[in-house]
Design an enzyme around this catalytic site. Structure first.
Site, PDB file in Angstrom:
ATOM      1  N   ASN A 127      54.519  28.380  45.581  1.00 45.60           N
ATOM      2  CA  ASN A 127      53.085  28.595  45.428  1.00 45.60           C
ATOM      3  C   ASN A 127      52.791  29.595  44.310  1.00 45.60           C
ATOM      4  OD1 ASN A 127      50.317  28.020  46.790  1.00 45.60           O
ATOM      5  ND2 ASN A 127      50.335  30.232  46.481  1.00 45.60           N
ATOM      6  N   ASP A 128      53.238  30.831  44.487  1.00 45.08           N
ATOM      7  CA  ASP A 128      52.885  31.890  43.531  1.00 45.08           C
ATOM      8  C   ASP A 128      53.418  31.601  42.129  1.00 45.08           C
ATOM      9  OD1 ASP A 128      51.641  33.272  45.597  1.00 45.08           O
ATOM     10  OD2 ASP A 128      53.480  34.327  46.129  1.00 45.08           O
ATOM     11  N   VAL A 129      54.592  30.979  42.016  1.00 45.52           N
ATOM     12  CA  VAL A 129      55.217  30.789  40.706  1.00 45.52           C
ATOM     13  C   VAL A 129      54.548  29.677  39.905  1.00 45.52           C
ATOM     14  CG1 VAL A 129      57.433  31.694  41.473  1.00 45.52           C
ATOM     15  CG2 VAL A 129      56.990  29.236  41.646  1.00 45.52           C
ATOM     16  N   ALA A 132      52.286  36.234  47.898  1.00 43.88           N
ATOM     17  CA  ALA A 132      51.399  37.214  47.267  1.00 43.88           C
ATOM     18  C   ALA A 132      50.049  37.286  47.968  1.00 43.88           C
ATOM     19  CB  ALA A 132      51.192  36.873  45.797  1.00 43.88           C
TER      20      ALA A 132
END
Length: 457
Positions: free
Chosen positions: A383-385, A424
């Site tokens: 998700n965050d990347v 995050a």
């Protein structure tokens, strides 16, 4: 009684040090990582045997008993721990190393008569204590025993500065006087500094902090080598400290952040972990059969693995799906972000476990230009990347972090359990893009259904 002459002891320690260097070299690539790990273990075993053969050990039975207990606890734990919990295990092992170095220095303090030895103790005790308590906090965050969001205590900046100044003053007193009470207070302050240092760090930055604490443990071990007059500890600790520092800087650069910003951003009132609220906006979802059709008619597919792939233990199913697609003439690559997962190299290890060819693993800088000519990106548990907020939302905890540019592809498919944000704690706008479709469910179950549908075409 010493069974080895000094010359042989020096040569064996040299061989162990060379093994450590070769191990680090091997660990720099997924292809040679397993061999490097074995070489490092062999070097550690050689150093341990050399200690027993070349030293007068007064407490041999307690030492052997401690080794037996440690082995009985550590081997089963290391063998049984799932891949998802490997970062937590690394954090704990790292903390134990720092704590051990601090305790050894404390025990050796009465034997230190020169200021040089006392100075080494004054360095080892606080650094080892910081590594220990900080690693415990990273373990609790990764295990989600405590919140992954930044925890800023009232007056935290003042407490941090006061504790750091106290460490410096007491270290000076210890180096000058060799005072045991000063050493004990220094140990306690080091533990406090470790807590204050890591508590304000948000979940997305924990992997970088693990690397930093690993470097600190290495420095503490190197200093304990000076305390014990042991060359192999000095060399090994220096190698760990140097490599951990380099890795920390590289990971921070990969996130477009400074190390100081990661550690002290929350204290300055900077970014937090964001909102964990789940949006009720509509998204486009698909069935496994729909995803199978997208994949089967693609020319190039890029898989972006994340922590969710490890949680579901879906790496083998993913690898089988990739092989099935390749048998149909479809190119399948894997886009690896430097901080994907919960520790450096987490995704590389996970995919290597499924015998994914090393040539198919592409680092971020290499894969990003490829997305423009990619038909389908399959985001499995990440998700965050891939979150565009890293480029578009100042103040977000990942703002400035280079991401995998999956939005450049023709179609993006997310495999997710739910709409819950990533580690995050911020929402991913890419989920609402018209080119994005979501396949909800456990990653392994979803991939199994997709695989079955692809095979049936």
């Amino acid at each position: 009684m010493n069974l080895l002459p000094e010359t042989w002891t020096a040569l064996l320690y040299l061989a162990a040090a060379v093994a450590f260097i070769l191990a680090l070299k091997g660990l720099s690539s997924p292809r040679t990582a397993r061999r490097g790990n074995l070489i490092g273990a062999a070097g550690a075993a050689l150093a341990l045997v050399t200690v027993f053969l070349s030293s007068d050990l007064d407490n041999i039975l307690p030492i052997l008993a401690a080794i037996a207990v440690g082995t009985a606890l550590a081997v089963p734990a290391a063998r049984r721990v799932p891949m998802t919990s490997m970062p937590q295990l690394v954090a704990l092992f790292n903390g134990v190393g720092g704590g051990a170095a601090a305790l050894v220095a404390l025990l050796e303090l009465p034997a230190m008569t020169a200021w040089g030895g006392q100075l080494a103790v004054a360095f080892t005790v606080p650094v080892g204590a910081v590594a220990f308590s900080g690693s415990v906090v990273t373990f609790l965050k990764l295990q989600e025993v405590m919140t992954t969001r930044p925890v800023v205590l009232p007056g935290a900046p003042v407490l941090m500065v006061a504790s750091a100044l106290g460490v410096v003053v007491l270290a000076g007193v210890l180096a000058a006087t060799g005072s045991t009470p000063a050493a004990l207070v220094l140990l306690a302050l080091g533990l406090v500094v470790g807590l204050l240092l890591v508590l304000p760090v948000g979940g997305a930055d924990v992997p970088i902090v693990i690397s930093l604490l690993n470097a600190m443990t290495g420095l503490a071990v190197a200093a304990s080598g000076l305390v014990l007059d042991n060359t192999v500890l000095l060399v090994g600790g220096t190698l760990v400290g140097a490599s951990g520092t380099i890795l920390t800087r590289a990971m921070a650069a990969a996130m477009g952040r400074s190390v100081s910003g990661i550690l002290f951003g929350a204290l300055r009132g900077g970014s937090t972990a964001g909102s964990t609220a789940v949006s009720d906006r509509p998204v486009r979802s698909s069935s496994p059969e729909d995803v199978a059709i997208l994949l089967a008619y693609a020319h190039r597919v890029v898989v972006v693995p994340g922590y969710g792939l490890a949680v579901a233990q879906a790496q083998h199913t993913m690898a089988e799906l990739a092989q099935t697609l390749e048998a149909k003439g479809i190119e399948v690559l894997y886009g690896i972000h430097p901080v994907a997962g919960r520790m450096p190299g987490h995704m590389n290890v996970l995919l290597a476990e499924a015998n994914v060819p090393y040539e198919a693993l592409k680092e971020m800088d290499e894969i990003n230009p490829v997305f423009k000519t990619t038909d389908v990106v399959l985001v499995v548990g990440a998700n965050d990347v891939v979150n565009p907020a890293a480029k578009t939302t100042p103040g977000a905890p990942i703002y400035g972090m280079p991401i995998l540019e999956v939005a450049d592809a023709q179609q993006v498919v997310f495999l997710k359990r739910s709409m819950r944000p990533g580690f995050a704690g911020i929402e991913n706008e890419l989920l609402y893009d018209p080119k994005t479709t979501l396949l909800f469910g456990d990653a392994k179950e979803s991939l199994t259904k997709v695989l079955s549908a692809v095979k049936g075409m």
